[in-house]
Design an enzyme around this catalytic site. Structure first.
Site, mmCIF file in Angstrom:
data_model
loop_
_atom_site.group_PDB
_atom_site.id
_atom_site.type_symbol
_atom_site.label_atom_id
_atom_site.label_comp_id
_atom_site.label_asym_id
_atom_site.label_seq_id
_atom_site.Cartn_x
_atom_site.Cartn_y
_atom_site.Cartn_z
ATOM 1 N N SER A 78 15.073 3.827 0.081
ATOM 2 C CA SER A 78 15.477 4.726 1.174
ATOM 3 C C SER A 78 16.330 5.844 0.595
ATOM 4 C CB SER A 78 16.254 3.953 2.241
ATOM 5 O OG SER A 78 17.322 3.250 1.638
ATOM 6 N N LYS B 128 9.653 -14.838 2.232
ATOM 7 C CA LYS B 128 10.046 -14.914 3.653
ATOM 8 C C LYS B 128 10.033 -16.367 4.126
ATOM 9 C CE LYS B 128 10.626 -10.545 4.606
ATOM 10 N NZ LYS B 128 11.942 -10.013 4.892
ATOM 11 N N TYR C 114 13.285 1.917 6.990
ATOM 12 C CA TYR C 114 12.441 2.318 8.144
ATOM 13 C C TYR C 114 12.897 1.652 9.447
ATOM 14 C CZ TYR C 114 7.982 2.265 10.832
ATOM 15 O OH TYR C 114 6.997 2.358 11.787
ATOM 16 N N SER D 164 8.287 -12.230 8.999
ATOM 17 C CA SER D 164 7.001 -11.536 9.069
ATOM 18 C C SER D 164 5.907 -12.503 9.490
ATOM 19 C CB SER D 164 6.699 -10.987 7.669
ATOM 20 O OG SER D 164 5.351 -10.642 7.561
ATOM 21 N N TYR E 196 5.624 -12.242 -1.828
ATOM 22 C CA TYR E 196 6.403 -11.638 -0.739
ATOM 23 C C TYR E 196 6.431 -12.593 0.458
ATOM 24 C CZ TYR E 196 7.298 -8.924 3.479
ATOM 25 O OH TYR E 196 7.792 -8.509 4.695
ATOM 26 N N PHE F 143 4.945 -8.453 13.553
ATOM 27 C CA PHE F 143 3.528 -8.282 13.242
ATOM 28 C C PHE F 143 3.398 -6.951 12.468
ATOM 29 C CE2 PHE F 143 1.189 -12.005 14.578
ATOM 30 C CZ PHE F 143 2.293 -12.793 14.898
HETATM 31 P P1 NAD Z 1 12.317 -0.653 4.079
HETATM 32 O O1 NAD Z 1 11.976 -0.835 2.642
HETATM 33 O O2 NAD Z 1 12.077 0.672 4.688
HETATM 34 O O3 NAD Z 1 13.845 -1.054 4.330
HETATM 35 C C1 NAD Z 1 14.507 -2.032 3.571
HETATM 36 C C2 NAD Z 1 15.822 -1.426 3.111
HETATM 37 O O4 NAD Z 1 16.536 -2.402 2.370
HETATM 38 C C3 NAD Z 1 15.637 -0.224 2.184
HETATM 39 O O5 NAD Z 1 16.442 0.849 2.659
HETATM 40 C C4 NAD Z 1 16.112 -0.705 0.819
HETATM 41 O O6 NAD Z 1 16.713 0.334 0.076
HETATM 42 C C5 NAD Z 1 17.094 -1.792 1.215
HETATM 43 N N1 NAD Z 1 17.266 -2.862 0.231
HETATM 44 C C6 NAD Z 1 16.298 -3.568 -0.410
HETATM 45 N N2 NAD Z 1 16.858 -4.466 -1.235
HETATM 46 C C7 NAD Z 1 18.204 -4.342 -1.120
HETATM 47 C C8 NAD Z 1 19.320 -4.983 -1.718
HETATM 48 N N3 NAD Z 1 19.143 -5.937 -2.624
HETATM 49 N N4 NAD Z 1 20.555 -4.594 -1.354
HETATM 50 C C9 NAD Z 1 20.747 -3.615 -0.445
HETATM 51 N N5 NAD Z 1 19.730 -2.961 0.152
HETATM 52 C C10 NAD Z 1 18.478 -3.320 -0.181
HETATM 53 O O7 NAD Z 1 11.536 -1.796 4.877
HETATM 54 P P2 NAD Z 1 11.318 -1.957 6.455
HETATM 55 O O8 NAD Z 1 9.897 -1.654 6.752
HETATM 56 O O9 NAD Z 1 12.383 -1.271 7.203
HETATM 57 O O10 NAD Z 1 11.475 -3.528 6.571
HETATM 58 C C11 NAD Z 1 12.722 -4.127 6.890
HETATM 59 C C12 NAD Z 1 12.569 -5.642 6.804
HETATM 60 O O11 NAD Z 1 11.515 -6.060 7.664
HETATM 61 C C13 NAD Z 1 12.206 -6.145 5.400
HETATM 62 O O12 NAD Z 1 12.912 -7.340 5.167
HETATM 63 C C14 NAD Z 1 10.727 -6.421 5.511
HETATM 64 O O13 NAD Z 1 10.302 -7.429 4.624
HETATM 65 C C15 NAD Z 1 10.598 -6.869 6.960
HETATM 66 N N6 NAD Z 1 9.244 -6.648 7.498
HETATM 67 C C16 NAD Z 1 8.705 -5.402 7.449
HETATM 68 C C17 NAD Z 1 7.392 -5.213 7.909
HETATM 69 C C18 NAD Z 1 6.757 -3.848 7.843
HETATM 70 O O14 NAD Z 1 5.529 -3.771 7.907
HETATM 71 N N7 NAD Z 1 7.511 -2.768 7.718
HETATM 72 C C19 NAD Z 1 6.650 -6.290 8.442
HETATM 73 C C20 NAD Z 1 7.262 -7.540 8.490
HETATM 74 C C21 NAD Z 1 8.567 -7.721 8.022
HETATM 75 N N1 UFG Z 2 -6.352 -1.201 5.488
HETATM 76 C C1 UFG Z 2 -7.376 -0.348 5.125
HETATM 77 N N2 UFG Z 2 -7.085 0.668 4.286
HETATM 78 C C2 UFG Z 2 -5.838 0.906 3.789
HETATM 79 C C3 UFG Z 2 -4.788 0.027 4.168
HETATM 80 C C4 UFG Z 2 -5.091 -1.021 5.017
HETATM 81 O O1 UFG Z 2 -8.523 -0.526 5.553
HETATM 82 O O2 UFG Z 2 -5.658 1.847 3.010
HETATM 83 C C5 UFG Z 2 -6.630 -2.298 6.443
HETATM 84 C C6 UFG Z 2 -6.355 -3.686 5.878
HETATM 85 O O3 UFG Z 2 -7.494 -4.172 5.193
HETATM 86 C C7 UFG Z 2 -6.022 -4.466 7.149
HETATM 87 C C8 UFG Z 2 -5.351 -3.421 8.055
HETATM 88 O O4 UFG Z 2 -5.758 -2.155 7.531
HETATM 89 O O5 UFG Z 2 -7.202 -4.891 7.787
HETATM 90 C C9 UFG Z 2 -3.831 -3.485 8.029
HETATM 91 O O6 UFG Z 2 -3.370 -3.424 6.689
HETATM 92 P P1 UFG Z 2 -1.826 -3.153 6.335
HETATM 93 O O7 UFG Z 2 -1.734 -3.093 4.845
HETATM 94 O O8 UFG Z 2 -1.335 -1.975 7.094
HETATM 95 O O9 UFG Z 2 -1.078 -4.419 6.918
HETATM 96 P P2 UFG Z 2 -1.248 -5.971 6.589
HETATM 97 O O10 UFG Z 2 -1.591 -6.650 7.874
HETATM 98 O O11 UFG Z 2 -2.142 -6.205 5.443
HETATM 99 O O12 UFG Z 2 0.221 -6.360 6.099
HETATM 100 C C10 UFG Z 2 1.371 -6.023 6.856
HETATM 101 C C11 UFG Z 2 2.545 -5.843 5.909
HETATM 102 C C12 UFG Z 2 2.884 -7.155 5.274
HETATM 103 C C13 UFG Z 2 3.123 -8.195 6.328
HETATM 104 C C14 UFG Z 2 1.919 -8.287 7.244
HETATM 105 C C15 UFG Z 2 2.177 -9.243 8.371
HETATM 106 O O13 UFG Z 2 2.230 -4.924 4.884
HETATM 107 O O14 UFG Z 2 4.083 -6.998 4.572
HETATM 108 O O15 UFG Z 2 1.646 -6.999 7.794
HETATM 109 O O16 UFG Z 2 3.349 -8.871 9.026
HETATM 110 F F1 UFG Z 2 3.295 -9.376 5.723
#
Ligand code: NAD
Ligand code: UFG
Length: 337
Positions: A36, A153, A11, A124, A149, A178
């Site tokens: 992906s 991190k 993503y 994160s 998770y 965030f």
């Molecule tokens: P995503 O799952 O869409 O993208 C991660 C990609 O990494 C995927 O395409 C997956 O196939 C690939 N991948 C996973 N493990 C792998 C491996 N061992 N070798 C090669 N490829 C691998 O996730 P995203 O939302 O794009 O998040 C990207 C990064 O940001 C992640 O590290 C995630 O923890 C971090 N992050 C995401 C969020 C969020 O809410 N999306 C919030 C905070 C941090």
């Molecule tokens: N929520 C609902 N219904 C749902 C999903 C979420 O009410 O179906 C609420 C949750 O209770 C929370 C808010 O929406 O109050 C946001 O929830 P998310 O699951 O979208 O996000 P979080 O803040 O729980 O977690 C996200 C990522 C984590 C990351 C964190 C901080 O999923 O990986 O943000 O970066 F660690």
């Protein structure tokens, strides 16, 4: 200039590749397609007229990683690859530590061997756990994480800090995201969660498009303005621009650089639902349910440091986030197929 993008078909990584290409960089993508699809490469090409070099492989595979560094002239790495589901990490902790922590270790070894010393890492806000005070600054204590998770991190952040203490000529940038939401404004690229979405925004989008019947709102008895959870939602394109800003500034200087990437504003679940209804002109069915275990009441960022040092600030509104998510969802109701 070649930038290795691990997880570059995911993503956030895929949208970062778009911006890298547009800014004149050459992304080299590694992804194992665990969360992906190859189709993403076509979408990048359609938007940019460039088909980036892509290696299908696993960052945990040391020989593979070394071969990529040998074959390319990589100057900097943006490390997105990782597993990211909080719930899955609770049921499969070893897979999370193996993939996230060990994968990063293998990457760092390969970088050291290839003499590449510039890294941007996707961390994160989860490393802050349940903060006592909001907004959260980069000085807010970290480590009181509530799930594997989050701990993966946090452990990686510790490893990076130790590495920098030992080798101060590295440039290590830790970006603490965030809540990234939204999609590319073209509506051709966005988040494509497999199965039932865990996160709020993709769930709302799937209710709006008719894939799911009703959204469960997890708790309306928090000490927040309307009782529902408050988060700092940031448009993914703002987040991507934050990476470009870091790449162009601090990633050139040795140091351990840490930044919150958020908007500095909190929004509640009900506010998100209202923004999405406005953007999609659809009624979002929801029901109030018990709190989700492990959730915190509220969390948002202080973003002054990034504004000051990266000259970056998120500009897109909640309505922009909802509008772009809706365009992506409406055009691609089943995601990348
Ligand atoms: P995503 O799952 O869409 O993208 C991660 C990609 O990494 C995927 O395409 C997956 O196939 C690939 N991948 C996973 N493990 C792998 C491996 N061992 N070798 C090669 N490829 C691998 O996730 P995203 O939302 O794009 O998040 C990207 C990064 O940001 C992640 O590290 C995630 O923890 C971090 N992050 C995401 C969020 C969020 O809410 N999306 C919030 C905070 C941090
Ligand atoms: N929520 C609902 N219904 C749902 C999903 C979420 O009410 O179906 C609420 C949750 O209770 C929370 C808010 O929406 O109050 C946001 O929830 P998310 O699951 O979208 O996000 P979080 O803040 O729980 O977690 C996200 C990522 C984590 C990351 C964190 C901080 O999923 O990986 O943000 O970066 F660690």
């Amino acid at each position: 200039m070649q930038i290795l993008v691990t997880g570059g078909l995911g993503y956030i990584g895929s949208l970062t590749c778009i911006e890298l290409i547009e800014a004149g960089f050459e992304p080299i993508i590694i992804d194992n397609l665990s969360n992906s699809k190859l189709q993403v490469l076509n979408r990048i090409e359609a938007l940019t007229d460039v088909r980036p070099v892509f290696y299908q492989g696993d960052i945990c595979d040391s020989a593979f990683m070394q071969s990529v560094f040998s074959a390319q002239k990589i100057e900097s790495v943006i490390h997105f690859a990782g597993l990211k589901s909080v719930a899955e990490s609770v049921s499969h902790p070893l897979e999370y530590y193996a993939n996230n922590v060990n994968g990063t270790l293998v990457l760092l070894h390969a970088m050291r061997k290839a003499n590449v010393k510039s890294l941007l890492f996707s961390s994160s806000a989860t490393v802050y756990g349940d903060p006592k005070v909001v907004p959260i600054t980069e000085k807010t204590p970290t480590g009181a994480t509530t799930n594997p998770y989050g701990r993966s991190k946090y452990i990686i952040e510790c490893m990076l800090s130790d590495l920098f203490q030992a080798q101060s000529d590295w440039s290590i940038t830790i970006l603490r995201y965030f809540n990234p939401v939204g999609a590319h404004p073209s509506g051709t690229m966005g988040e494509d969660p497999q199965g039932i979405p865990n996160n709020l925004m993709p769930y709302i989008a799937q209710v709006a498009v008719g894939r799911r019947d009703v959204l469960s709102v997890f708790g309306d008895d928090y000490a927040t303005e309307d009782g529902t959870g408050v988060r700092d939602y940031i448009h993914v394109m703002d987040l991507v621009e934050g990476h470009l800003a870091a790449l162009k500034t601090v990633s050139k200087k040795s140091g351990l650089h840490i930044y919150n990437l958020g908007t500095g504003q909190g929004s509640s679940v009900l506010q998100m639902i209202a923004a999405f209804s406005q953007a999609s002109k659809k009624k979002i069915n929801y029901k109030i349910c018990p709190r989700r275990p492990g959730d915190i009441a509220q969390c948002w960022a202080n973003t002054d440091k990034a504004a000051r040092e990266l000259n970056w600030k998120a500009t897109r509104t909640l309505l922009d986030m909802a509008t772009d998510t809706w365009h992506w969802q409406e055009k691609n109701p089943q995601g990348y197929v």
